[in-house]
Design an enzyme around this catalytic site. Structure first.
Site: not given
Length: 221
Positions: A129-130, A158
């Site tokens: 993810c991050h 997005e």
């Protein structure tokens, strides 16, 4: 096998001081995969202070609940200061996401050094993810960026547009791509994990389980 999970110490991000931390399923689901494989799992953080958790509303998920009530969260609360850890003893390092890593991991010189050295000695590097912001600005001994020419993913442009655009300091997908990453974006919030040799990345919370399983597959038992 020994896994070191490196977590952020941040608890707020952006001009609105949005509360954040490590996103629960992004640490709990890989942890479950490592635990199932019988691996030793240790935790480190950049400051050595108690890390924060986000997404506690997902506590009913079986792996999340087991993490919260079992050894996982108890150990994470006592994460060691990264600078005191001999990372050479670990077969893999893994960085979970949540918005928190976007605060303290984009630069973090010691973290970048640890990731580069881990990768170059033949161990596995994973993030979801991050969490792949930890791979940003990592340079190998030949001066090239770690992500250059690598097949990777992370939280996408997005997805960020519909989640935390106003809070993050920059767009992660764009930053990774600018350093040469061959970026693979799947449909928003769908499971998407990629292994490129010993580099394993996942797109979002739904991808965390796959990242854990891919790391286990590479390491074996």
């Amino acid at each position: 096998m020994k896994i070191l999970i490196i977590v952020s110490n941040a608890n707020a991000i952006g001009p609105r001081n949005r509360r954040t931390g490590t996103f629960l399923p992004e640490v709990a689901h890989p942890y479950a995969a490592f635990d199932k494989a019988g691996y030793q799992v240790d935790f480190a953080s950049l400051t050595g202070d108690t890390p924060y958790l986000d997404a506690l509303h997902e506590a009913a998920d079986p792996d999340n609940l087991k993490f919260l009530t079992g050894k996982g969260w108890a150990d994470m609360q006592h994460a060691k200061l990264l600078s005191t850890v001999d990372v050479t003893g670990y077969d893999a390092v893994f960085v979970p996401g949540g918005l928190a890593p976007m605060v303290d991991m984009p630069e973090a010189p010691l973290l970048k050094k640890v990731i580069a050295e881990t990768y170059e000695r033949g161990a596995v590097v994973g993030a979801v993810c991050h969490g792949p912001v930890s791979l940003l600005n990592v340079k190998l001994s030949d001066g090239s960026y770690l992500v250059n020419g690598r097949q990777i993913t992370s939280f996408t442009t997005e997805e960020e547009d519909n989640y935390a655009r106003a809070d993050v300091p920059f767009d992660l997908q764009s930053a990774l791509t600018s350093q040469g990453a061959i970026f693979h974006a799947a449909a928003p919030w769908s499971a998407n994990s990629i292994a490129d040799g010993r580099l394993v990345t996942g797109q979002n919370p739904a991808s965390a389980k796959g990242v854990g399983e891919k790391i286990v597959a590479i390491l074996g038992k």
